[in-house]
Design an enzyme around this catalytic site. Structure first.
Site, PDB file in Angstrom:
ATOM      1  N   ASN A 298       0.485  -0.184  -4.182  1.00  0.00           N
ATOM      2  CA  ASN A 298       0.574   0.717  -5.340  1.00  0.00           C
ATOM      3  C   ASN A 298       1.911   0.620  -6.091  1.00  0.00           C
ATOM      4  OD1 ASN A 298      -1.508   3.265  -3.790  1.00  0.00           O
ATOM      5  ND2 ASN A 298      -2.087   1.757  -5.330  1.00  0.00           N
TER       6      ASN A 298
ATOM      7  N   ASP B 250      -9.614   8.214  -3.798  1.00  0.00           N
ATOM      8  CA  ASP B 250      -9.537   7.339  -4.976  1.00  0.00           C
ATOM      9  C   ASP B 250     -10.217   7.978  -6.186  1.00  0.00           C
ATOM     10  OD1 ASP B 250      -8.846   5.055  -6.363  1.00  0.00           O
ATOM     11  OD2 ASP B 250     -10.540   3.863  -5.628  1.00  0.00           O
TER      12      ASP B 250
HETATM   13  C1  IPE Z   1      -6.300   2.751  -2.471  1.00  0.00           C
HETATM   14  O1  IPE Z   1      -6.694   2.949  -3.778  1.00  0.00           O
HETATM   15  C2  IPE Z   1      -4.996   3.441  -2.199  1.00  0.00           C
HETATM   16  C3  IPE Z   1      -5.006   4.900  -2.224  1.00  0.00           C
HETATM   17  C4  IPE Z   1      -6.044   5.661  -2.405  1.00  0.00           C
HETATM   18  C5  IPE Z   1      -3.723   5.523  -2.030  1.00  0.00           C
HETATM   19  P1  IPE Z   1      -6.362   1.902  -4.941  1.00  0.00           P
HETATM   20  O2  IPE Z   1      -6.913   2.479  -6.182  1.00  0.00           O
HETATM   21  O3  IPE Z   1      -4.916   1.572  -4.922  1.00  0.00           O
HETATM   22  O4  IPE Z   1      -7.171   0.614  -4.477  1.00  0.00           O
HETATM   23  P2  IPE Z   1      -7.721  -0.607  -5.346  1.00  0.00           P
HETATM   24  O5  IPE Z   1      -6.560  -1.140  -6.124  1.00  0.00           O
HETATM   25  O6  IPE Z   1      -8.784  -0.066  -6.246  1.00  0.00           O
HETATM   26  O7  IPE Z   1      -8.262  -1.574  -4.343  1.00  0.00           O
HETATM   27  C1  IPE Z   2      -5.980   7.193  -6.090  1.00  0.00           C
HETATM   28  O1  IPE Z   2      -6.394   7.276  -7.416  1.00  0.00           O
HETATM   29  C2  IPE Z   2      -4.553   7.634  -5.892  1.00  0.00           C
HETATM   30  C3  IPE Z   2      -3.597   6.549  -5.651  1.00  0.00           C
HETATM   31  C4  IPE Z   2      -3.896   5.306  -5.474  1.00  0.00           C
HETATM   32  C5  IPE Z   2      -2.189   6.903  -5.617  1.00  0.00           C
HETATM   33  P1  IPE Z   2      -6.175   6.093  -8.426  1.00  0.00           P
HETATM   34  O2  IPE Z   2      -4.859   6.296  -9.113  1.00  0.00           O
HETATM   35  O3  IPE Z   2      -6.315   4.782  -7.775  1.00  0.00           O
HETATM   36  O4  IPE Z   2      -7.344   6.345  -9.450  1.00  0.00           O
HETATM   37  P2  IPE Z   2      -8.229   5.234 -10.172  1.00  0.00           P
HETATM   38  O5  IPE Z   2      -8.808   4.363  -9.115  1.00  0.00           O
HETATM   39  O6  IPE Z   2      -7.311   4.475 -11.079  1.00  0.00           O
HETATM   40  O7  IPE Z   2      -9.258   6.015 -10.905  1.00  0.00           O
HETATM   41 MG    MG Z   3      -7.911   3.573  -7.470  1.00  0.00          MG
END
Ligand code: IPE
Ligand code: IPE
Ligand code: MG
Length: 238
Positions: free
Chosen positions: A64, A16
């Site tokens: 997502n 993340d």
């Molecule tokens: C979890 O991260 C999913 C992945 C890393 C693929 P998110 O960024 O989607 O999770 P939330 O929305 O902060 O809970």
């Molecule tokens: C994790 O990074 C990757 C996916 C969920 C695909 P994020 O895209 O959630 O990054 P933040 O949390 O917005 O920084």
């Molecule tokens: Mg995230």
């Protein structure tokens, strides 16, 4: 070699922080996703050295899809390119790749690449890399339950044979041991629907580092910390 007999055998990572990493640099979110994808190789390569036999990474959750159409499309393109670009190295480096998650909603072109990569690397066994793509823990348990219900309805399975082992065999992760350690980067302390069933007794590490900044050295440090933890599994300490 720093291989420790007490190290985690199966590590699962919620990668993340890509979006924030890019925003901090005044760049579009996809820039962060590309930087994040480049991190994976170093972490996979570290695994044999520290005794990690299974690495499971969360690439795209069932939630997502709620992101903008352009971010979702960019991620899907990134996954296709990643597989095309990395297949040869993964094969050569002894990595067996498998995917978990619901493939039905994914572009057939992507699914074909996923199937081909699984087949291509199926004889490897140095490291087992599992990529969670369109994966959600609740969705996985729901799909497994639906399959069980069909087997019961068709007479293939008796309702009394449905126990936790039977359910686990119907999960996407049927080929995996439970994770010993779950790492989440970017400072968020939640599991966001990742491996809900499988992580019942996992240890958790939440680190502040944004995923594109996560290094093999940090991965090694965290895995070493794991060796010092006492896992009780509900019993009284020895
Ligand atoms: C979890 O991260 C999913 C992945 C890393 C693929 P998110 O960024 O989607 O999770 P939330 O929305 O902060 O809970
Ligand atoms: C994790 O990074 C990757 C996916 C969920 C695909 P994020 O895209 O959630 O990054 P933040 O949390 O917005 O920084
Ligand atoms: Mg995230």
């Amino acid at each position: 070699m720093h291989q420790s007999p007490d190290g985690p055998r199966h590590v699962a990572i919620i990668m993340d922080g890509n979006g924030r990493w890019a925003t901090m640099r005044g760049r579009p979110r996809l820039f962060g996703h590309h930087a994040g994808a480049r991190r994976v190789k170093e972490i996979v390569r570290k695994c044999p050295e520290i005794g990690v036999k299974y690495l499971t990474i969360f690439a795209f959750s069932t939630e997502n899809w709620k992101r903008t159409q352009s971010e979702v499309a960019g991620l899907m393109k990134l996954f296709r390119r990643y597989i095309m670009r990395e297949s040869r190295d993964l094969l050569a480096e002894g990595v067996r790749v498998r995917f978990i998650g619901d493939r039905i909603q994914l572009d057939p072109k992507l699914v074909k690449l996923m199937d081909e990569l699984e087949l291509l690397t199926s004889d490897n066994d140095k490291v087992n890399l599992t990529i969670a793509l369109n994966y959600g823990g609740r969705d996985e348990v729901t799909r497994a339950t639906r399959r069980l219900a069909h087997e019961v309805a068709s007479g293939k399975l008796s309702p009394d044979d449905v126990d936790s082992e039977c359910l686990a065999r119907h999960l996407d992760t049927c080929f995996l041991p439970d994770p010993d350690l779950v790492i989440r980067t970017s400072g968020e302390a939640r599991i966001s629907n990742f491996l809900l069933w499988q992580s019942a007794y996992a240890e958790y590490e939440f680190v502040e580092t944004l995923w594109p900044d996560f290094t093999a050295a940090e991965f090694e440090r965290i895995s070493a910390r794991f060796g010092a933890r006492e896992r009780r599994f509900g019993a009284v300490p020895k």
